[in-house]
Write a protein that holds these residues in place. Sequence first.
Motif, PDB file in Angstrom:
ATOM      1  N   GLY A 225       0.805  -1.231   0.000  1.00 15.26           N
ATOM      2  CA  GLY A 225       0.000   0.000   0.000  1.00 15.26           C
ATOM      3  C   GLY A 225       0.828   1.266   0.000  1.00 15.26           C
ATOM      4  O   GLY A 225       2.061   1.235  -0.030  1.00 15.26           O
ATOM      5  N   ALA A 226       0.132   2.399   0.040  1.00 17.45           N
ATOM      6  CA  ALA A 226       0.773   3.709   0.073  1.00 17.45           C
ATOM      7  C   ALA A 226       0.691   4.277   1.488  1.00 17.45           C
ATOM      8  O   ALA A 226      -0.162   3.874   2.278  1.00 17.45           O
ATOM      9  CB  ALA A 226       0.072   4.656  -0.899  1.00 17.45           C
ATOM     10  N   THR A 227       1.597   5.204   1.798  1.00 20.29           N
ATOM     11  CA  THR A 227       1.545   5.866   3.102  1.00 20.29           C
ATOM     12  C   THR A 227       0.899   7.233   2.968  1.00 20.29           C
ATOM     13  O   THR A 227       0.990   7.884   1.928  1.00 20.29           O
ATOM     14  CB  THR A 227       2.951   6.054   3.696  1.00 20.29           C
ATOM     15  OG1 THR A 227       3.745   6.766   2.739  1.00 20.29           O
ATOM     16  CG2 THR A 227       3.614   4.724   3.994  1.00 20.29           C
ATOM     17  N   ALA A 228       0.222   7.651   4.041  1.00 17.88           N
ATOM     18  CA  ALA A 228      -0.449   8.951   4.049  1.00 17.88           C
ATOM     19  C   ALA A 228      -0.345   9.518   5.449  1.00 17.88           C
ATOM     20  O   ALA A 228       0.199   8.883   6.355  1.00 17.88           O
ATOM     21  CB  ALA A 228      -1.904   8.781   3.640  1.00 17.88           C
ATOM     22  N   CYS A 229      -0.832  10.743   5.630  1.00 18.83           N
ATOM     23  CA  CYS A 229      -0.792  11.328   6.971  1.00 18.83           C
ATOM     24  C   CYS A 229      -1.924  12.326   7.161  1.00 18.83           C
ATOM     25  O   CYS A 229      -2.600  12.707   6.211  1.00 18.83           O
ATOM     26  CB  CYS A 229       0.554  12.002   7.226  1.00 18.83           C
ATOM     27  SG  CYS A 229       0.811  13.502   6.256  1.00 18.83           S
ATOM     28  N   SER A 230      -2.096  12.751   8.410  1.00 25.23           N
ATOM     29  CA  SER A 230      -3.120  13.743   8.728  1.00 25.23           C
ATOM     30  C   SER A 230      -2.564  15.144   8.492  1.00 25.23           C
ATOM     31  O   SER A 230      -1.369  15.328   8.284  1.00 25.23           O
ATOM     32  CB  SER A 230      -3.554  13.589  10.181  1.00 25.23           C
ATOM     33  OG  SER A 230      -2.476  13.942  11.024  1.00 25.23           O
ATOM     34  N   LYS A 231      -3.445  16.137   8.558  1.00 24.82           N
ATOM     35  CA  LYS A 231      -3.042  17.513   8.286  1.00 24.82           C
ATOM     36  C   LYS A 231      -1.996  18.037   9.275  1.00 24.82           C
ATOM     37  O   LYS A 231      -0.982  18.591   8.849  1.00 24.82           O
ATOM     38  CB  LYS A 231      -4.274  18.418   8.276  1.00 24.82           C
ATOM     39  CG  LYS A 231      -4.001  19.855   7.938  1.00 24.82           C
ATOM     40  CD  LYS A 231      -5.307  20.576   7.638  1.00 24.82           C
ATOM     41  CE  LYS A 231      -5.092  22.053   7.464  1.00 24.82           C
ATOM     42  NZ  LYS A 231      -4.743  22.716   8.731  1.00 24.82           N
ATOM     43  N   PRO A 232      -2.198  17.854  10.613  1.00 30.08           N
ATOM     44  CA  PRO A 232      -1.169  18.387  11.531  1.00 30.08           C
ATOM     45  C   PRO A 232       0.208  17.814  11.233  1.00 30.08           C
ATOM     46  O   PRO A 232       1.219  18.512  11.326  1.00 30.08           O
ATOM     47  CB  PRO A 232      -1.662  17.927  12.906  1.00 30.08           C
ATOM     48  CG  PRO A 232      -3.091  17.573  12.759  1.00 30.08           C
ATOM     49  CD  PRO A 232      -3.347  17.251  11.315  1.00 30.08           C
ATOM     50  N   VAL A 233       0.256  16.543  10.872  1.00 29.13           N
ATOM     51  CA  VAL A 233       1.546  15.889  10.596  1.00 29.13           C
ATOM     52  C   VAL A 233       2.241  16.553   9.402  1.00 29.13           C
ATOM     53  O   VAL A 233       3.444  16.795   9.430  1.00 29.13           O
ATOM     54  CB  VAL A 233       1.311  14.377  10.350  1.00 29.13           C
ATOM     55  CG1 VAL A 233       2.520  13.741   9.687  1.00 29.13           C
ATOM     56  CG2 VAL A 233       0.994  13.684  11.669  1.00 29.13           C
ATOM     57  N   SER A 234       1.472  16.896   8.362  1.00 25.62           N
ATOM     58  CA  SER A 234       2.109  17.563   7.221  1.00 25.62           C
ATOM     59  C   SER A 234       2.406  19.027   7.549  1.00 25.62           C
ATOM     60  O   SER A 234       3.425  19.564   7.131  1.00 25.62           O
ATOM     61  CB  SER A 234       1.257  17.409   5.955  1.00 25.62           C
ATOM     62  OG  SER A 234       0.463  18.534   5.712  1.00 25.62           O
ATOM     63  N   ASP A 235       1.537  19.675   8.338  1.00 20.06           N
ATOM     64  CA  ASP A 235       1.797  21.076   8.723  1.00 20.06           C
ATOM     65  C   ASP A 235       3.066  21.206   9.567  1.00 20.06           C
ATOM     66  O   ASP A 235       3.784  22.193   9.476  1.00 20.06           O
ATOM     67  CB  ASP A 235       0.606  21.655   9.506  1.00 20.06           C
ATOM     68  CG  ASP A 235      -0.576  21.966   8.595  1.00 20.06           C
ATOM     69  OD1 ASP A 235      -0.378  21.974   7.364  1.00 20.06           O
ATOM     70  OD2 ASP A 235      -1.682  22.196   9.110  1.00 20.06           O
ATOM     71  N   MET A 236       3.329  20.174  10.398  1.00 24.26           N
ATOM     72  CA  MET A 236       4.530  20.231  11.238  1.00 24.26           C
ATOM     73  C   MET A 236       5.777  19.806  10.471  1.00 24.26           C
ATOM     74  O   MET A 236       6.877  19.827  11.019  1.00 24.26           O
ATOM     75  CB  MET A 236       4.357  19.326  12.464  1.00 24.26           C
ATOM     76  CG  MET A 236       3.345  19.886  13.456  1.00 24.26           C
ATOM     77  SD  MET A 236       3.192  18.892  14.963  1.00 24.26           S
ATOM     78  CE  MET A 236       2.443  17.408  14.377  1.00 24.26           C
ATOM     79  N   GLY A 237       5.567  19.377   9.210  1.00 21.23           N
ATOM     80  CA  GLY A 237       6.710  19.006   8.380  1.00 21.23           C
ATOM     81  C   GLY A 237       7.256  17.624   8.659  1.00 21.23           C
ATOM     82  O   GLY A 237       8.342  17.281   8.211  1.00 21.23           O
ATOM     83  N   TRP A 238       6.491  16.799   9.393  1.00 20.75           N
ATOM     84  CA  TRP A 238       6.961  15.427   9.634  1.00 20.75           C
ATOM     85  C   TRP A 238       6.957  14.638   8.331  1.00 20.75           C
ATOM     86  O   TRP A 238       7.776  13.761   8.115  1.00 20.75           O
ATOM     87  CB  TRP A 238       6.046  14.697  10.635  1.00 20.75           C
ATOM     88  CG  TRP A 238       6.084  15.219  12.027  1.00 20.75           C
ATOM     89  CD1 TRP A 238       6.815  16.279  12.489  1.00 20.75           C
ATOM     90  CD2 TRP A 238       5.369  14.696  13.144  1.00 20.75           C
ATOM     91  NE1 TRP A 238       6.586  16.442  13.836  1.00 20.75           N
ATOM     92  CE2 TRP A 238       5.707  15.486  14.260  1.00 20.75           C
ATOM     93  CE3 TRP A 238       4.481  13.635  13.317  1.00 20.75           C
ATOM     94  CZ2 TRP A 238       5.175  15.240  15.522  1.00 20.75           C
ATOM     95  CZ3 TRP A 238       3.950  13.397  14.572  1.00 20.75           C
ATOM     96  CH2 TRP A 238       4.301  14.195  15.671  1.00 20.75           C
ATOM     97  N   ARG A 239       5.929  14.928   7.488  1.00 20.77           N
ATOM     98  CA  ARG A 239       5.782  14.238   6.209  1.00 20.77           C
ATOM     99  C   ARG A 239       5.496  15.272   5.130  1.00 20.77           C
ATOM    100  O   ARG A 239       4.982  16.343   5.423  1.00 20.77           O
ATOM    101  CB  ARG A 239       4.609  13.232   6.277  1.00 20.77           C
ATOM    102  CG  ARG A 239       4.765  12.163   7.318  1.00 20.77           C
ATOM    103  CD  ARG A 239       5.939  11.253   7.085  1.00 20.77           C
ATOM    104  NE  ARG A 239       5.798  10.400   5.899  1.00 20.77           N
ATOM    105  CZ  ARG A 239       6.749   9.580   5.498  1.00 20.77           C
ATOM    106  NH1 ARG A 239       7.907   9.515   6.121  1.00 20.77           N
ATOM    107  NH2 ARG A 239       6.554   8.820   4.435  1.00 20.77           N
ATOM    108  N   PRO A 240       5.826  14.955   3.860  1.00 22.04           N
ATOM    109  CA  PRO A 240       5.540  15.909   2.780  1.00 22.04           C
ATOM    110  C   PRO A 240       4.031  16.126   2.623  1.00 22.04           C
ATOM    111  O   PRO A 240       3.248  15.216   2.906  1.00 22.04           O
ATOM    112  CB  PRO A 240       6.099  15.211   1.533  1.00 22.04           C
ATOM    113  CG  PRO A 240       6.211  13.767   1.887  1.00 22.04           C
ATOM    114  CD  PRO A 240       6.431  13.708   3.365  1.00 22.04           C
ATOM    115  N   HIS A 241       3.651  17.338   2.186  1.00 26.26           N
ATOM    116  CA  HIS A 241       2.207  17.604   2.105  1.00 26.26           C
ATOM    117  C   HIS A 241       1.525  16.772   1.029  1.00 26.26           C
ATOM    118  O   HIS A 241       0.315  16.636   1.015  1.00 26.26           O
ATOM    119  CB  HIS A 241       1.916  19.091   1.932  1.00 26.26           C
ATOM    120  CG  HIS A 241       2.517  19.688   0.716  1.00 26.26           C
ATOM    121  ND1 HIS A 241       2.004  19.451  -0.528  1.00 26.26           N
ATOM    122  CD2 HIS A 241       3.602  20.459   0.542  1.00 26.26           C
ATOM    123  CE1 HIS A 241       2.754  20.058  -1.407  1.00 26.26           C
ATOM    124  NE2 HIS A 241       3.736  20.674  -0.790  1.00 26.26           N
ATOM    125  N   SER A 242       2.322  16.156   0.128  1.00 23.90           N
ATOM    126  CA  SER A 242       1.715  15.282  -0.872  1.00 23.90           C
ATOM    127  C   SER A 242       1.081  14.048  -0.219  1.00 23.90           C
ATOM    128  O   SER A 242       0.314  13.338  -0.837  1.00 23.90           O
ATOM    129  CB  SER A 242       2.755  14.855  -1.899  1.00 23.90           C
ATOM    130  OG  SER A 242       3.845  14.239  -1.260  1.00 23.90           O
TER     131      SER A 242
END
Lengths: 318, 248
Positions: A225-242
């Motif tokens: 599968g693919a990986t994804a994240c929640s909005k706070p996680v991308s806002d904090m820069g833990w993961r790319p916003h893509s």
Amino acid sequence: MSVIIYAESENGKIKKSAFELASYGYEIASEMNVPLIAVTFNQDEVESLGTYGIEKVIKFKGPSISNFTALQYAENIALIAKENEAKIIILSSSANAKYLAPKLSITLSAGYASNVIALPEKLQPLTVKRTCFTNKAFNFCSLSNEVNIVGLSNNSYEIKENPKSIEIIEKDSSSTETTLKVEKLEKSSGKVTIADADVVVSGGRGLKGPENWHLIEDLADTLGGATACSKPVSDMGWRPHSEHVGQTGKPVASNLYIAIGVSGAIQHLAGVNSSKVKVVINNDPEAPFFKAADYGIVGDAFEVIPKLTKKLKEFKSK
Amino acid sequence: MKILVCISNVPDTTSKINFVDENTLFDTNGVQFIINPNDEFGLTRAIWMKQQQSAEVTVVTVGDNSCESTLRKCLAIGADNAIRIDLKPTDGFQVAKQLARICQETIYDIIIAGRESIDYNGAMVPGMLAALLDYNFVTNCVALDVEGENAQASREIDGGIEIISCQLPLIIGAQKGLVEEKDLIIPNMRGIMQARQKPLKVIEPTEDEIKSSILKFEKPIPKGEVKLVPADDIDQLIDLLHNEANVI
């Protein structure tokens, strides 16, 4: 008259979404009693499309389409649509298909409905069910034009075999003058994208930091599968916003969506509404996501994920 | 440099979505309206170009007078002037046509619109506008640099990024990434006071052609209860996913 699909391919292979479009298009073309035609670009193997009801494939080749460009691809599809008096053109919901759809619509003076999730309610006038309010609702949209474009949501129509012998026609792409050039394509090879994935594994703030993301990645890899994240996680820069899924991020329409340490804000839930089965793992039994989930585990992510990954590996090897 | 930012007035992301008149109309009762988030990322990028490259920023919306507070907010954020085309839109093509007329009267170097609105999710207005005007177009735009007559824009694709160069005029479909959430400008008191003095022109729509119409809305069927599995019984979860849900 005809029904046309734009069959996308990647790395020499026709994408699964193209078979969905073919299966969907076959139902419509049969009802209208017209041929179902597929358009491909830079794709050698197209025989597999015949399995899903395609009678004719137009293969475009040429230097002007070596990279995807919305303008050039739309012009070519429009040409085929005109030559074959297409009544309905069916596109996927990929980033590329959504890029070229508006251009195609203007070129052909066609109506366009995106995010369609089911076979038309009616063909005269064409009436389709689509998602709106970022998956919080649906609407029935009627398109009373000579030609109409349907953008079918990925994973919303099941693939069905309708074997046909296919006629293959090769065509050279036209070359439209433009100053727009693709300079560079940065693509992580071999990784499943959120748009194409059958399974998406998503992490939230509950993962405590980017250094723990190997847990999410291992689980996603195990499931292909693919990986994804929640909005706070991308806002904090833990993961790319893509990777951000939700109302202002990407929508997810996978078969299985596993959310770990994601509380389930209304905007996130909206983005994943179209996923068929949702599993939630969270240590807070009050997390709103449990109300939107099919299956849940109340527990510590750091204990549950490794166990789940291990058990799934055992299951897969059976 | 002249920039036009196309604004859609949409229900706040936390809104409960309900319908009235036998499910033919969105229920605006108690709903707060905001700048469409994708448009706001674009507007913020435009304000940066105003600050760094002395661009002039115009905002435009197609909508009735209930949209004016959203336009005033855009002015408070830093746009120089606003246009409202007085028409309650029902179709993306109709909006693109109205916007095309504005862009034929005044030539804008860059036109920014959100890649899609979060209410109807049509994802067609910027692309149709580009096709109507025969302008260059980059959607899902996550980076934009303009120098003289040339632009470089990055498009988010499935699983990567595509870097595109082209000449102006250019239309982009904006989204998060073009600027980050933390970059969004919260209007200060001075901005709000100034916004009241800035020009907001209301113009009549022209020919009103549509290509689609919404017959009715439907809400999703409420979900059944979640099945909870004990944290120490992962086998049960795998069994359910395999035998009951058929997803693994």
